[in-house]
Write an enzyme that holds these catalytic residues in place. Structure first.
Site, PDB file in Angstrom:
ATOM      1  N   GLU A   1     -34.660 -51.106  27.365  1.00  0.00           N
ATOM      2  CA  GLU A   1     -36.040 -51.265  27.851  1.00  0.00           C
ATOM      3  C   GLU A   1     -36.073 -52.591  28.583  1.00  0.00           C
ATOM      4  OE1 GLU A   1     -39.407 -52.762  28.459  1.00  0.00           O
ATOM      5  OE2 GLU A   1     -39.558 -53.034  26.287  1.00  0.00           O
TER       6      GLU A   1
ATOM      7  N   CYS B   1     -43.651 -57.150  29.611  1.00  0.00           N
ATOM      8  CA  CYS B   1     -42.895 -56.287  30.524  1.00  0.00           C
ATOM      9  C   CYS B   1     -43.804 -55.337  31.291  1.00  0.00           C
ATOM     10  CB  CYS B   1     -41.824 -55.510  29.767  1.00  0.00           C
ATOM     11  SG  CYS B   1     -42.449 -54.406  28.488  1.00  0.00           S
TER      12      CYS B   1
ATOM     13  N   GLY C   1     -35.071 -56.491  27.169  1.00  0.00           N
ATOM     14  CA  GLY C   1     -34.841 -57.753  27.864  1.00  0.00           C
ATOM     15  C   GLY C   1     -34.823 -57.549  29.368  1.00  0.00           C
ATOM     16  N   SER C   2     -34.177 -58.447  30.066  1.00  0.00           N
ATOM     17  CA  SER C   2     -34.171 -58.414  31.528  1.00  0.00           C
ATOM     18  C   SER C   2     -33.221 -57.352  32.064  1.00  0.00           C
ATOM     19  CB  SER C   2     -33.754 -59.783  32.077  1.00  0.00           C
ATOM     20  OG  SER C   2     -32.381 -60.028  31.801  1.00  0.00           O
TER      21      SER C   2
ATOM     22  N   ALA D   1     -30.985 -57.834  34.411  1.00  0.00           N
ATOM     23  CA  ALA D   1     -29.646 -58.423  34.563  1.00  0.00           C
ATOM     24  C   ALA D   1     -28.874 -58.376  33.248  1.00  0.00           C
ATOM     25  CB  ALA D   1     -29.769 -59.862  35.056  1.00  0.00           C
ATOM     26  N   THR D   2     -29.524 -58.762  32.151  1.00  0.00           N
ATOM     27  CA  THR D   2     -28.849 -58.736  30.862  1.00  0.00           C
ATOM     28  C   THR D   2     -28.622 -57.309  30.388  1.00  0.00           C
ATOM     29  OG1 THR D   2     -29.900 -60.843  30.294  1.00  0.00           O
ATOM     30  CG2 THR D   2     -28.912 -59.594  28.489  1.00  0.00           C
ATOM     31  N   GLY D   3     -29.569 -56.415  30.684  1.00  0.00           N
ATOM     32  CA  GLY D   3     -29.425 -55.012  30.303  1.00  0.00           C
ATOM     33  C   GLY D   3     -28.200 -54.369  30.908  1.00  0.00           C
TER      34      GLY D   3
END
Length: 455
Positions: free
Chosen positions: A215, A249, A193-194, A196-198
């Site tokens: 990732e 990505c 995912g992004s 920020a969320t990672g």
């Protein structure tokens, strides 16, 4: 249905799913051949192939991808699953002599929590399910609430083949991810995912010191040198930039073209992109309203700052009154290096094309980003191409091709694009713990220094 759970916002649901831990304990000590026989993984792959048409139609409908593009994702995902079945991680003998034998064993990490985004819901689910099951883990998979149905279909198919509890799919909202990352019964989180969320996933998983694979996003640069055929480069860069409308990505997000061929490249590039029609080929709609608004904001930022649009504009690139979140591709010519369109990952069909003169300069500009997922070099001089590739601060580099991966190639990241790796035999190790066994064949000799750690 067995293997599938639709979550009703309850922590108890996660608790029930953690019964995978008990099943894992019974699997962990089996040798791989016995485990393969029990798990019936080849039959699972065959079952996916049998349902490929159903999966394609479902993926097409829930993502909006053109049908042939969705078919390609299903075909590639099934092939990737089958490739994993041929891989294993053997123990490594580090040393053996008359006195001692030192062996590194690789053991499955346990219960894996997989969290998958909306852009490639089938392929990315497979990239978590396949390695987890091959090494002997059990897995609980959470698809994106924007695209849950393809993953749930995988769970439905698996419920007819795999033992109960080996693979479980949980559909739910955004609150489900934090429950998984905090749950003590889950040993590893594999998240795509992004950035920020990672970061939030990593922080939450740290509470129980879970193993993590992250990732995350990329701002991949393509570098075109003067010795590469300009028309060929333009065609390949266009594909790697605008496939799935840039919602990949490892799509090309920045294009650097040597100044001596810049104008010629732009002529070819514009001609190719001008022929793209929304909904045709690989020109998908933006998958959801949230991302649609983010991409439009980047177009408006480029317009507000007076950047040159070679194709596309804020006036005619989208029609909010029409069905579907379609946005026409846009090419931004030589914006400043600190522009949002250069510094941010758009995850949409807009890309900056920038000229360069010196090698050291373009490498510095390409590396001037917080992300480090991938990059592409288009160069016919082999030594120079390799030198440029080795200079990029990224986990992956492709030379003379883009968006063309081989499942055997380890896929990793640098900087804020992630932690850990996937794919290939080496990628299996991300789903395993190490155990070092030192076996002294007789009583160890007392030859080491007093107080020393090593003999």
């Amino acid at each position: 249905m067995r293997g599938v759970l639709l979550l009703n916002s309850s922590m108890a649901s996660i608790q029930r799913q953690a019964t995978s831990c008990g099943l894992f304990q019974s699997l962990r000590n089996m040798i791989s051949k016995k485990r393969f026989k029990l798990l019936n993984l080849h039959s699972q792959n065959d079952a996916l192939e049998t349902h490929a048409s159903d999966l394609t139609l479902l993926l097409h409908k829930e993502t909006g991808k053109p049908f042939e593009f969705a078919k390609g994702e299903i075909t590639t995902g099934i092939a990737t699953f089958r490739r994993h079945l041929a891989w294993s991680v053997p123990d490594e003998v580090q040393k053996e002599d008359d006195e001692v034998k030192v062996v590194i064993e690789y053991a499955p990490v346990g219960v894996v929590g997989g969290i998958v985004p909306w852009n490639f819901p089938f392929q990315l689910s497979i990239l978590k399910i396949a390695p987890a099951l091959v090494v002997g883990c059990t897995i609980i998979l959470k698809p994106s609430p924007f695209t849950p149905y393809t993953a749930l279909k995988i769970g439905e198919i698996a419920s007819r083949v795999l033992p109960k509890g080996v693979l479980q799919i949980i559909g739910g909202g955004d609150e489900l991810g934090p429950w998984m990352t905090r749950h003590p019964g889950i040993d590893k989180i594999s998240f795509t995912g992004s950035i920020a969320t990672g970061k939030k996933v990593g922080a939450s998983a740290a509470e129980t010191l879970k193993r993590v694979n992250l990732e995350l996003g990329g701002n991949d640069a393509a570098i075109v040198t003067a010795d590469f055929d300009v028309a060929e480069a333009a065609a390949m860069v266009a594909r790697s930039t605008f496939a799935h409308s840039g919602q990949i990505c490892i799509a090309t997000k920045r294009i650097y073209v040597h100044e001596s061929v810049f104008e010629e490249f732009m002529q070819h590039f514009k001609a190719i992109v001008a022929k793209y029609q929304p909904g045709e080929g690989s020109c998908s709609p933006i998958q959801n309203k949230m991302q649609y608004d983010k991409v439009k904001a980047l177009y408006r930022d480029c317009e507000a700052n007076g950047y040159q649009f070679a194709t596309g504009s804020c006036e005619d690139s989208w029609q909010d009154s029409q069905p579907g979140y379609f946005i026409k591709p846009a090419i931004i010519v030589n914006p400043p290096d600190d522009a949002r369109i250069v510094q941010e990952e758009p995850f949409g069909p807009i890309v900056p094309v920038l000229s360069w003169r010196e090698e050291f300069e373009v490498i510095a500009r390409a590396n001037d980003t917080i992300s480090g997922l991938g990059g592409t070099i288009f160069c016919r001089d082999r030594q120079r191409a390799w030198r440029l590739a080795s200079s990029l601060a990224t986990g992956n580099v492709w030379i003379n091709s883009g968006l063309k991966m081989d499942p055997v190639a380890l896929f990793g990241a640098q900087k804020q694009s992630g932690i850990g790796c996937a794919l290939g035999p080496l990628g299996l190790k991300a789903f395993m713990n190490t155990r070092t066994i030192t076996y002294w064949k007789d009583s160890p000799t007392e030859t080491h220094k007093v107080g020393g750690l090593f003999g």
